[in-house]
Design a protein around this motif. Sequence first.
Motif, PDB file in Angstrom:
ATOM      1  N   GLN A 283      46.130  42.547  37.664  1.00  0.00           N
ATOM      2  CA  GLN A 283      47.360  41.871  37.273  1.00  0.00           C
ATOM      3  C   GLN A 283      48.531  42.545  37.986  1.00  0.00           C
ATOM      4  OE1 GLN A 283      47.645  39.145  35.420  1.00  0.00           O
ATOM      5  NE2 GLN A 283      45.443  39.031  34.951  1.00  0.00           N
ATOM      6  N   ASP A 345      36.149  31.719  31.601  1.00  0.00           N
ATOM      7  CA  ASP A 345      37.407  32.199  31.012  1.00  0.00           C
ATOM      8  C   ASP A 345      37.152  33.425  30.131  1.00  0.00           C
ATOM      9  OD1 ASP A 345      38.867  30.212  32.202  1.00  0.00           O
ATOM     10  OD2 ASP A 345      39.196  29.032  30.372  1.00  0.00           O
ATOM     11  N   GLY A 402      46.870  36.826  27.216  1.00  0.00           N
ATOM     12  CA  GLY A 402      46.596  35.593  27.944  1.00  0.00           C
ATOM     13  C   GLY A 402      45.130  35.428  28.272  1.00  0.00           C
ATOM     14  N   SER A 404      42.314  34.703  31.556  1.00  0.00           N
ATOM     15  CA  SER A 404      42.015  34.653  32.984  1.00  0.00           C
ATOM     16  C   SER A 404      40.606  34.104  33.161  1.00  0.00           C
ATOM     17  CB  SER A 404      42.163  36.035  33.619  1.00  0.00           C
ATOM     18  OG  SER A 404      42.048  35.943  35.032  1.00  0.00           O
ATOM     19  N   ASN A 405      40.105  34.121  34.399  1.00  0.00           N
ATOM     20  CA  ASN A 405      38.811  33.518  34.694  1.00  0.00           C
ATOM     21  C   ASN A 405      38.095  34.365  35.745  1.00  0.00           C
ATOM     22  OD1 ASN A 405      37.020  31.508  36.420  1.00  0.00           O
ATOM     23  ND2 ASN A 405      37.280  30.569  34.386  1.00  0.00           N
ATOM     24  N   GLN A 408      38.269  32.202  39.067  1.00  0.00           N
ATOM     25  CA  GLN A 408      39.626  31.919  39.543  1.00  0.00           C
ATOM     26  C   GLN A 408      40.610  32.732  38.703  1.00  0.00           C
ATOM     27  OE1 GLN A 408      39.667  27.595  39.031  1.00  0.00           O
ATOM     28  NE2 GLN A 408      39.283  27.330  41.239  1.00  0.00           N
ATOM     29  N   PRO A 409      40.859  33.987  39.105  1.00  0.00           N
ATOM     30  CA  PRO A 409      41.723  34.877  38.311  1.00  0.00           C
ATOM     31  C   PRO A 409      43.114  34.276  38.104  1.00  0.00           C
ATOM     32  CG  PRO A 409      40.545  36.098  40.010  1.00  0.00           C
ATOM     33  CD  PRO A 409      40.310  34.654  40.295  1.00  0.00           C
ATOM     34  N   GLN A 410      43.660  34.507  36.918  1.00  0.00           N
ATOM     35  CA  GLN A 410      44.974  34.006  36.557  1.00  0.00           C
ATOM     36  C   GLN A 410      45.910  35.176  36.238  1.00  0.00           C
ATOM     37  OE1 GLN A 410      45.542  30.517  36.548  1.00  0.00           O
ATOM     38  NE2 GLN A 410      43.478  30.597  37.454  1.00  0.00           N
ATOM     39  N   ILE A 411      47.195  34.979  36.556  1.00  0.00           N
ATOM     40  CA  ILE A 411      48.203  35.984  36.227  1.00  0.00           C
ATOM     41  C   ILE A 411      48.678  35.752  34.796  1.00  0.00           C
ATOM     42  CG2 ILE A 411      50.526  36.827  36.742  1.00  0.00           C
ATOM     43  CD1 ILE A 411      50.006  36.170  39.671  1.00  0.00           C
ATOM     44  N   VAL A 412      48.695  36.819  34.018  1.00  0.00           N
ATOM     45  CA  VAL A 412      49.185  36.737  32.642  1.00  0.00           C
ATOM     46  C   VAL A 412      50.298  37.773  32.463  1.00  0.00           C
ATOM     47  CG1 VAL A 412      46.955  35.936  31.783  1.00  0.00           C
ATOM     48  CG2 VAL A 412      47.469  38.376  31.770  1.00  0.00           C
TER      49      VAL A 412
END
Length: 715
Positions: A283, A345, A402, A404-405, A408-412
Amino acid sequence: MSTPNLSVSVLTLAILHAFAAPAFAANDTPEAADPQAQSMAEVVVTASKAPAAKRASVGGFSDAPLLQTPASVTVISQKDMQDLQIRNLSDAVKLDTSINDAYNAVGYAEQFSIRGFKLDNNSSYRKDGVAIPGDTQIPLENKERIEVLKGLAGLQAGVAAPGGVIDFIVKRPTAAPLRSVTVETRERGTLYGAVDLGGRLEDTRFGYRINVAAERLRSYIKGADGNRKFISGAFDWQISPQALLQLDADYQDKAQATAPGFQLLNNKTLPTGISADAMLNLQPWTRPVETVTSNLGLRFQYAFNDDWRATLSANQHSFKRDDYTAFPYGCSGQDLYPGFCGNGDYDVYDYRSLGETKKPLSAQAMIQGKFATGALRHEFTAGVSTFRRKDRAGLYVYDWVGVSNIYQPQIVGTSPGVTGPVRLVRKDTENAVFVQDIVSLAPNWKLHGGVRHIDVDGYQYVLKADKEIRAKHDFLLPNVSLVYTPLDNVSVYAAYSQGMEHGGTADRKAMNANEELSPSRSKQIEFGVKADLTPDFMVAASLFQIRKGLEFQNTAGYFVREGQAQHRGLELSAQGKASSSLSLGASVTALNSQQSGTGNVDLDGKRVPNVPAFKAAVHADYAVQQVAGLSVNGSWEFAGKKAFEYNNTTFVPSYHVFNLGAAWATRIAGTRAVLRAAVNNVADKFYWRDVTPESDGYLYPGASRTVKVSAQFDF
């Protein structure tokens, strides 16, 4: 009981003798005036350059031949570590198949199990025989060798996990000048440099050993980067021919982002389609785990005569850590805790624990001697030890931030939470007295008998529950073994021992979070045979059974000790020079681990998780006669399938890993040099190296293919 005060009298007596000797040296004879000519026993310790590790001290209270030690012991020498470009304990222990990763996350504390039992970070690691914490990477630059005692160590170490202990032996000053420089690089950008200096001063009573290292860390996991700086010094003072004073100190500063593991998809199936380099702690606000450690060690040895000597050793350790992680756990979208969602997720938690410190002090005093009673010859040891531990920590932040995955990593975002003030959370005082006698019953028979008595006074403050726990315990830990030597190069032994370990600590998600269970007793029987087939090649086999209370988190969410864990195993090993050109190391472990007596049909009769039933490793190094200085090496590692949970619902598959390397000893501009290259995991095999059930279970991939090259220059 007040046993540590006995160390004062032993130290005082030894020091008086030490400084009295130079005074008496001024007597009227030339021999008395020359310390080197005195006929009394002499204590001299310098670094060994022996090609094979044939002795160890971890199996008892003094350096002894492995052939005569009634225990299963592995020695990993400095030469092994240099030849295989080993820079951390995780790589070193791959040479022994009884040792496995146990919640060993990249960038965090290196954690292991031996014979299927996880080691205790506070008591299972030693430096020159005295306890040090294993809460971070223990540096190897200033270590002469690593000694591993497999199985119970109640007599030798006191409170320790039943798997065994790992002892790091510090490099000592060399008799001849030593000037060595090593540089290394790895394909992902890791850069490493180390300097090793040793020798004697003009006054040869004084010796020194200096080690300095720096490392830019670029892990096989993308983003698990960091750096490490290390410096150490070891100094000897030969006060008199009978007295030796040794001092050592080291300091390490390491910062590296830690790499969390994966959980099961839908809490049922292993993740697929992922890469070994996937980083879940990635992150914008991710910070490295920052750890600073130091040691200050002292050892004083005095020989009263050829048969009797006294030793005092002590070590003050300091540890400080700021712990940061974007921690993956569970799937709120499917109400899974634990487990990732079926689509990959996972929930992200902002975890921060700042200002953690540990400052344990270990000390030990021993007197050892040889004597006879009639036809019986004795090798006698008696001593006292103390271990004083103080841990400080503050209330940590562990907040959901939050989702993420894994694909497909997500920004939290980050949490606004603030850590609490640091306070005393643990204080232990362990005082012990121990005695051992090795009796030669006949030319071919020796009886080893010993016992250690321990008093433990413990205090714990449970942060989340805001409560204090105080407890006092005392234990008597016996150890007895019989050794038969039918031939000079063959020994057979049978041994029985008891051990004691601190109770496990409940995970932060348990109903009794952070609470420690009461101490637990374990029992072991072992039979073994060892043989020196040649002066440079040893083989060994051991059969063992260990029983202890089983600790786990029950269905009600409480961390408990119920039932029994029984581990029965066979260990086979071969080590040394098989011929003038071939060096060979082989290790095989077959382990039957079983849970029983829990009252839960889902657990009774099941295997203990994260331990294969069969594991093998072979390493060979061949000197190519046609090319001067050239050698080639290769190794094979195999691990059978492992259970992931205590109920054995999920198993991870077995795996093979192959490694290749070469070394060339030559001269460059007149300077001796050794150029080394290696490819680890040649086939780029994906495998699960660590599948710990801790913290509700995490899976860690093994390293993908890695190329590394190094150069060593000896001036």
